[in-house]
Motif scaffolding. Structure first.
Motif, PDB file in Angstrom:
ATOM      1  N   VAL A  39       0.817  -1.216   0.000  1.00 53.65           N
ATOM      2  CA  VAL A  39       0.000   0.000   0.000  1.00 53.65           C
ATOM      3  C   VAL A  39       0.854   1.271   0.000  1.00 53.65           C
ATOM      4  O   VAL A  39       0.532   2.235  -0.675  1.00 53.65           O
ATOM      5  N   HIS A  40       1.945   1.249   0.745  1.00 56.06           N
ATOM      6  CA  HIS A  40       2.739   2.462   0.924  1.00 56.06           C
ATOM      7  C   HIS A  40       4.048   2.455   0.140  1.00 56.06           C
ATOM      8  O   HIS A  40       4.877   3.356   0.316  1.00 56.06           O
ATOM      9  N   ASP A  41       4.253   1.445  -0.682  1.00 56.75           N
ATOM     10  CA  ASP A  41       5.423   1.352  -1.574  1.00 56.75           C
ATOM     11  C   ASP A  41       6.769   1.339  -0.852  1.00 56.75           C
ATOM     12  O   ASP A  41       7.767   1.799  -1.388  1.00 56.75           O
ATOM     13  N   HIS A  42       6.806   0.808   0.364  1.00 52.21           N
ATOM     14  CA  HIS A  42       8.075   0.633   1.059  1.00 52.21           C
ATOM     15  C   HIS A  42       8.758  -0.619   0.523  1.00 52.21           C
ATOM     16  O   HIS A  42       8.116  -1.495  -0.056  1.00 52.21           O
ATOM     17  N   GLU A  43      10.054  -0.702   0.751  1.00 51.51           N
ATOM     18  CA  GLU A  43      10.804  -1.891   0.349  1.00 51.51           C
ATOM     19  C   GLU A  43      10.930  -2.819   1.550  1.00 51.51           C
ATOM     20  O   GLU A  43      11.368  -2.393   2.631  1.00 51.51           O
ATOM     21  N   ASP A  44      10.550  -4.087   1.377  1.00 56.82           N
ATOM     22  CA  ASP A  44      10.604  -5.038   2.481  1.00 56.82           C
ATOM     23  C   ASP A  44      12.047  -5.403   2.787  1.00 56.82           C
ATOM     24  O   ASP A  44      12.899  -5.409   1.909  1.00 56.82           O
ATOM     25  N   GLY A  45      12.294  -5.675   4.030  1.00 54.71           N
ATOM     26  CA  GLY A  45      13.620  -6.094   4.451  1.00 54.71           C
ATOM     27  C   GLY A  45      13.773  -5.912   5.946  1.00 54.71           C
ATOM     28  O   GLY A  45      12.857  -5.436   6.634  1.00 54.71           O
ATOM     29  N   PRO A  46      14.935  -6.268   6.462  1.00 58.95           N
ATOM     30  CA  PRO A  46      15.163  -6.193   7.909  1.00 58.95           C
ATOM     31  C   PRO A  46      14.990  -4.786   8.482  1.00 58.95           C
ATOM     32  O   PRO A  46      14.494  -4.625   9.595  1.00 58.95           O
ATOM     33  N   GLU A  47      15.384  -3.754   7.738  1.00 59.32           N
ATOM     34  CA  GLU A  47      15.265  -2.387   8.243  1.00 59.32           C
ATOM     35  C   GLU A  47      13.793  -1.998   8.424  1.00 59.32           C
ATOM     36  O   GLU A  47      13.415  -1.419   9.446  1.00 59.32           O
ATOM     37  N   LEU A  48      12.961  -2.304   7.439  1.00 56.98           N
ATOM     38  CA  LEU A  48      11.535  -2.006   7.544  1.00 56.98           C
ATOM     39  C   LEU A  48      10.927  -2.744   8.728  1.00 56.98           C
ATOM     40  O   LEU A  48      10.212  -2.153   9.547  1.00 56.98           O
ATOM     41  N   ARG A  49      11.221  -4.020   8.844  1.00 59.11           N
ATOM     42  CA  ARG A  49      10.649  -4.818   9.936  1.00 59.11           C
ATOM     43  C   ARG A  49      11.121  -4.320  11.304  1.00 59.11           C
ATOM     44  O   ARG A  49      10.367  -4.309  12.267  1.00 59.11           O
ATOM     45  N   SER A  50      12.358  -3.849  11.370  1.00 59.33           N
ATOM     46  CA  SER A  50      12.880  -3.292  12.608  1.00 59.33           C
ATOM     47  C   SER A  50      12.162  -1.992  12.974  1.00 59.33           C
ATOM     48  O   SER A  50      11.814  -1.773  14.141  1.00 59.33           O
ATOM     49  N   ARG A  51      11.919  -1.140  11.995  1.00 56.84           N
ATOM     50  CA  ARG A  51      11.186   0.112  12.245  1.00 56.84           C
ATOM     51  C   ARG A  51       9.759  -0.181  12.694  1.00 56.84           C
ATOM     52  O   ARG A  51       9.239   0.475  13.602  1.00 56.84           O
ATOM     53  N   ILE A  52       9.124  -1.154  12.056  1.00 58.72           N
ATOM     54  CA  ILE A  52       7.753  -1.522  12.445  1.00 58.72           C
ATOM     55  C   ILE A  52       7.734  -2.059  13.870  1.00 58.72           C
ATOM     56  O   ILE A  52       6.907  -1.654  14.686  1.00 58.72           O
ATOM     57  N   ARG A  53       8.667  -2.942  14.179  1.00 55.94           N
ATOM     58  CA  ARG A  53       8.723  -3.523  15.523  1.00 55.94           C
ATOM     59  C   ARG A  53       8.901  -2.424  16.578  1.00 55.94           C
ATOM     60  O   ARG A  53       8.301  -2.468  17.653  1.00 55.94           O
TER      61      ARG A  53
END
Length: 63
Positions: A39-53
């Motif tokens: 939906v928001h066109d972010h790139e998946d990966g460890p950095e995204l998941r870390s920010r979400i967490r």
């Protein structure tokens, strides 16, 4: 176990997204990552998941 919540309403976006996702932490991180990519066109990966967490909050239970 405390349920966690990721709430798009707390973060500005071009789509004014109102999605809130709650559940066990790993479930929420996975679902929120998929949502952020699709939906928001972010790139998946460890950095995204870390920010979400890091942005997760404990879900408040109404009685």
């Amino acid at each position: 176990m405390t349920r966690k919540i990721a709430d798009c309403r707390k973060y500005p976006s071009e789509t004014d997204c109102s999605l809130a996702i709650s559940g066990e932490e790993d479930e929420v991180v996975r679902a929120a990552s998929e949502h952020a990519v699709s939906v928001h066109d972010h790139e998946d990966g460890p950095e995204l998941r870390s920010r979400i967490r890091a942005m997760l909050e404990d879900e408040r239970v109404s009685v």
